[in-house]
Scaffold this active site. Structure first.
Site, PDB file in Angstrom:
ATOM      1  N   TYR A   1      15.443  31.101   3.027  1.00 45.75           N
ATOM      2  CA  TYR A   1      14.391  31.883   3.456  1.00 45.75           C
ATOM      3  C   TYR A   1      14.631  31.842   5.001  1.00 45.75           C
ATOM      4  O   TYR A   1      14.928  31.056   5.809  1.00 45.75           O
ATOM      5  CB  TYR A   1      13.142  30.997   3.087  1.00 45.75           C
TER       6      TYR A   1
ATOM      7  N   LYS B   1       0.709  -1.125   0.102  1.00 47.03           N
ATOM      8  CA  LYS B   1       0.104  -0.062   0.085  1.00 47.03           C
ATOM      9  C   LYS B   1       0.768   1.176  -0.064  1.00 47.03           C
ATOM     10  O   LYS B   1       2.159   1.218   0.454  1.00 47.03           O
ATOM     11  CB  LYS B   1      -0.852  -0.058   1.139  1.00 47.03           C
TER      12      LYS B   1
HETATM   13  C1  LIG Z   1      -0.085  -1.310   6.833  1.00 42.49           C
HETATM   14  C2  LIG Z   1      -0.826  -2.608   7.438  1.00 42.49           C
HETATM   15  C3  LIG Z   1       0.088  -3.814   7.641  1.00 42.49           C
HETATM   16  C4  LIG Z   1       1.524  -3.687   7.605  1.00 42.49           C
HETATM   17  O1  LIG Z   1       1.883  -3.202   8.925  1.00 42.49           O
HETATM   18  P1  LIG Z   1       3.666  -3.243   8.911  1.00 42.49           P
HETATM   19  O2  LIG Z   1       3.943  -2.864  10.417  1.00 42.49           O
HETATM   20  O3  LIG Z   1       4.101  -2.240   8.087  1.00 42.49           O
HETATM   21  O4  LIG Z   1       4.127  -4.589   8.710  1.00 42.49           O
HETATM   22  C5  LIG Z   1      -0.626  -4.863   8.275  1.00 42.49           C
HETATM   23  N1  LIG Z   1      -1.915  -4.888   8.266  1.00 42.49           N
HETATM   24  C6  LIG Z   1      -2.652  -3.777   8.246  1.00 42.49           C
HETATM   25  C7  LIG Z   1      -4.294  -3.984   8.189  1.00 42.49           C
HETATM   26  C8  LIG Z   1      -2.177  -2.656   7.892  1.00 42.49           C
HETATM   27  O5  LIG Z   1      -3.062  -1.384   7.561  1.00 42.49           O
END
Ligand SMILES: *Cc1c(COP(=O)(O)O)cnc(C)c1O
Length: 381
Positions: free
Chosen positions: A270, A34
């Site tokens: 800046y 994701k």
């Molecule tokens: C993002 C996510 C993961 C992965 O978690 P990590 O700590 O990056 O391994 C697992 N389960 C869900 C539901 C998530 O949203």
């Protein structure tokens, strides 16, 4: 290239091997890609991860799933985030498995799928103590019964997510969540409604608690070679005799755009927040907060140039930053600059960048702009 991200294929392969070993041969390994694979680039990471043994791909949004299907991925894809009603048809037509936690969208999906003559495998998310998504324990059997009686959907998965596993070395809360999860699973079993694929584990859980592995683990941050937290690393060291090594997958690079001499006592950038204390040589880098080089790194971060550290001077701009290279001889424009990763004997880690900018590696990595090229390096022949 002006700014680019390098993805170390061998490191990714190593990290997946670490998780495969922890999981053993039973559970499926779901690679969480994701948010543009935590900034690493969903396309290259998904291609590498499936080559190196990931069984499933996990995304947040239906569009991320569509992109993976368009690239030809055939493995199961789990959509973990919210799918709005007008996108349910895309789930059906692209063989995406949603995580759902309300009856209404389940019924709508069933209708849409049945009209297409399809049956969508769905995953229920149950409430175990995170109070984010999740069906209360008292309602799970009723919803599973409804799913059994509907055309167009079938119950494939039962999932939950831990609230407090990364931020502590005390895993009591996670274990209580797991107990609640197990009691929900038992209720479903008693009612002959069991979901065949149960999943609770993120990276930290997969590393620390074998009891969370079940049929599928959803591995994100660890696959990218980054520890979920310092606490997780400490807990692993306490638990296991052999040190678990994760190899960082990402390097982030840019080039020197300009080198200029600035006299003593002059301001840089800046807001006039930095004034030279000596005659200085300043290099301008074509990277700024738009690209994800966070403004909060201003005045605190270092970059690597010619294997040496160069400190940021003044404020990071939208597309530019300035670093002090007074002590680094013989530089020219277009020389490579490492923002994250190794150069010579030195290395800048994402933990360091996160600490400098007041955030965590998850946020830092996902903040690296998706428009920058992702280049796979160190791949096998
Ligand atoms: C993002 C996510 C993961 C992965 O978690 P990590 O700590 O990056 O391994 C697992 N389960 C869900 C539901 C998530 O949203």
């Amino acid at each position: 290239m002006l700014n680019w991200v390098e993805i170390d294929a061998a490191a990714l392969r190593h990290n997946l091997g670490v998780f495969r070993e922890r999981l053993g041969s039973g559970p499926l390994l779901g690679a969480v890609v994701k948010s543009n694979a935590y900034g690493h680039g969903a396309a290259p990471v998904a291609a590498l991860a499936t080559r190196f043994g990931a069984d499933w791909l996990c995304v947040n949004h239906v569009d991320e799933g569509l992109a993976l299907r368009a690239e030809g991925h055939q493995v199961p894809i789990l959509v973990m985030g919210y799918t709005p009603g007008d996108r349910l048809r895309d789930l059906v037509r692209n063989d995406l498995r949603p995580v759902l936690y309300d009856l209404a969208p389940i019924e709508r999906l069933a209708e849409v799928a049945a009209a297409d003559g399809q049956t969508v495998p769905i995953h229920l998310k149950v409430e175990t103590g995170t109070h984010r998504q999740g069906i209360p324990a008292s309602e799970v059997v009723a919803i599973a019964t409804r799913i059994r009686d509907l055309q167009g959907v079938r119950l494939e998965g039962l999932s939950s997510h831990f609230a407090n596993i990364e931020d502590t070395t005390d895993h009591g809360y996670a274990l209580r969540q797991l107990e609640t999860y197990r009691s929900i699973d038992a209720q479903l079993r008693d009612a002959d409604l069991a979901a065949p694929i149960r999943h609770t584990a993120c990276s930290a859980a997969a590393l620390l608690l074998e009891s969370t592995h079940l049929e599928l683990a959803r591995v994100g941050i660890g696959m990218y070679g980054v520890w979920p937290s310092r606490e997780t690393l400490v807990s692993c060291r306490e638990l296991f005799e052999t040190e678990i090594e994760l190899h960082p997958v990402m390097s982030w690079k840019t080039r020197i755009a300009q080198i200029r001499d600035v006299p003593e006592g002059e301001f840089v950038g800046y807001g006039c927040t930095y004034r030279t204390t000596r005659a200085s040589r300043i290099a301008v880098l074509p990277i700024g907060y738009h690209e994800g080089y966070r403004r909060s790194l201003s005045g605190v971060a270092h970059v690597l140039i010619a294997g040496r550290r160069a400190p940021l001077r003044g404020r990071i701009c939208m597309n530019m930053s300035m670093v002090d290279v007074s002590d680094i001889p013989a530089l020219s424009t277009d020389d490579e600059v490492v923002l994250l990763g190794r150069q010579g004997d030195d290395r800048i880690t994402v933990e360091q960048l996160s600490e400098w900018s007041g955030t965590i590696p998850y946020e830092f990595l996902t903040g690296i702009h998706s428009s920058l090229p992702r280049v796979v390096v160190n791949d096998l022949p």
